[in-house]
Design a protein around this motif. Structure first.
Motif: not given
Ligand SMILES: *Cc1c(COP(=O)(O)O)cnc(C)c1O
Length: 491
Positions: A321-336
């Motif tokens: 359920d926590l994933a609903a608040g997740a965002w990804h940025a290349d400079y920080l936490n890329p998806v992969a």
């Protein structure tokens, strides 16, 4: 000029200066703690404003040592001391010694628990504390993240509830949003209403569920309200149960509320900002039975776990359920990214390593001891209730299940209107004297005084002294008759 070795910053070459400065700082603080004899100096706001305004912020620096010593007269002299037994106003606790020491550690290292590459073992420590909390709640596959406080935890929970609900309803987001409802009692925390406002929900999005007359949600009324919402074509987004309401200190019947939530397939959030201390209570854990059936839980360690501000967490039953608040940025936490990045779970990016304080506290005191400390304030509260109920000059307004005390001063020969008028006056006179800090609120439409007891070392005699101040002050104010109403108009 050569800028090196001037020791403005904490680093290897300033390590000895750092130790000296901290020694000065802790010495000054220790002297203050040893000397505090009332919760506040009683200085007027004008006087404090003058002190603050007189400080030069544009001139040459006076050096770290002097700047710190200057705080003694400016800040410490006039701070509000939550550890003083006559501080009984709001939900502030005296802090556990090991937590204060740990605060110095996290402040110096300055870890930011967002990505793993900024926090490494800190991330693992926070995750372990989150898992520990989940286990205490009874979440077998739970997760969570530390936040700045109950307000943020509730906001986060409402965000997850909104996304979870939208995912279960057909239609465009823009069409669904104005139909969403949050169900809570009139005693639920105002941060729930703030969250609804921030999310752009309808003005009437937060629906008040009737209570049992003592501030606890009525589970039968909840079912009726859920039915009415459905019939009106609205969508229940979340039910917010409160485990420890801010004023009455009562606990909504979580298990029966969970039955209703399950029957209607609605997200249940339990706001245990205040009541979370029960998670470690050796004698009262049963008061929050059913909390493990919530989808999300707010815990405020800076209220009933004796942690320094800030220390709070949003917990979820289902880690996904926590994933609903997740965002990804290349400079920080890329998806992969295989690393455990707490930022994927948080509304914040740069974030304090507050978990270290609770970690150190659990290691130093043990969980049982923390629970015993919370139990002590609940026991003391029951004794204070009895004391007030026996006193002809005081009127008890309901009994809390935790550690709040609601009451009025009722000097002999005065009427209810006077009792109401005395509430803000008594609070102000005590505040202005600095001798005792009490709160005021409104219960069932009438003002009353409130004590919040969160100091395990406070004795019944300490509270008797506060009550004596309240009674004396009320008597004096009532004695001046007509003046009461005119001074009140000025207040
Ligand atoms: C204190 C409180 C909050 C807000 O928590 P903060 O840490 O002050 O942001 C939320 N809910 C309840 C029931 C509270 O008592």
């Amino acid at each position: 000029m050569e800028p090196s070795h001037v020791h403005e910053l904490l680093n290897g070459s300033s390590a000895a200066d750092y130790a000296d400065l901290l020694e000065t700082t802790t010495g000054m603080l220790a002297a203050r703690f040893a000397g505090v004899s009332q919760p506040f100096s009683g200085a007027s706001r004008q006087e404090l404003q003058r002190l603050v305004d007189a400080t030069d912020l544009d001139g040459d620096g006076i050096g770290s040592e002097k700047a710190i010593r200057e705080l003694d007269g400016l800040f410490l002299e006039h701070a509000v001391w939550f550890h003083d037994p006559a501080y009984v106003a709001h939900l502030n606790c005296p802090v556990a010694l090991p937590a204060v020491a740990a605060e110095a550690v996290l402040a110096a290292v300055n870890t930011s628990v967002d990505t793993y590459d900024q926090s490494t073992v800190g991330t693992l420590i926070e995750r372990r504390i989150v898992d520990w909390t989940a286990a205490r709640i009874g979440f077998a596959h739970g997760d969570g993240v530390f936040t700045s406080g109950g307000t943020q935890s509730n906001l986060h929970a409402m965000l997850l509830a909104r996304e979870w609900t939208l995912a279960r309803h057909d239609g465009e987001r823009a069409d669904l949003l104005p139909r969403l409802n949050i169900l809570a009692t009139a005693s639920s925390h105002f941060s729930v209403d703030k969250a609804a406002l921030l999310f752009g929900l309808a003005d009437d999005a937060v629906v008040t569920v009737p209570d049992d007359g003592e501030g606890r949600m009525d589970a039968t009324a909840l079912r009726a309200t859920l039915g009415a919402i459905r019939r009106a074509g609205r969508i229940p987004m979340a039910i917010v149960a409160t485990a420890g309401t801010t004023d009455r200190g009562v606990i909504d019947p979580v298990a029966s509320i969970a039955d209703a939530a399950d029957a209607h397939g609605v997200w249940l959030h339990v706001d245990a900002a205040y009541g979370c201390g029960l998670l470690v209570s050796p004698t009262r854990r049963d008061l929050i039975d059913g909390i493990e059936r919530a989808r999300s839980v707010t815990v405020d360690f800076h209220k009933s776990f004796f942690q320094p501000v800030s220390s709070s967490a949003i917990m979820v039953r289902d880690a996904v359920d926590l994933a609903a608040g997740a965002w990804h940025a290349d400079y920080l936490n890329p998806v992969a990214n295989a690393e455990p990045n707490q930022v994927d779970k948080s509304l914040q990016t740069t974030r304090r390593f507050d978990a270290l304080k609770l970690w150190t506290t659990l290691r130093a005191l043990g969980a049982v001891r923390v629970g015993e400390l919370f139990d002590r304030v609940v026991d003391l509260t029951a004794a204070v209730h009895d004391e007030i109920a026996r006193d002809p000059e005081l009127e008890l307004v309901g009994r809390s299940q935790l550690s709040t005390v609601l009451f009025r001063a009722i000097p002999e020969g005065t009427d209810a209107a006077t009792h109401d008028a005395l509430v803000p006056r008594v609070r102000r006179v005590l505040f202005d004297s600095g001798r005792a800090l009490v709160a005021k609120t409104v219960i069932d439409g009438r003002p009353c005084l409130k004590l919040t007891l969160l100091n395990p070392e406070t004795t019944l005699d300490d509270i008797r002294a506060v009550l004596a101040l309240v009674k004396d002050t009320a008597l004096t104010l009532a004695g001046i008759g007509d003046e009461l109403t005119t001074t009140e108009a000025r207040a």
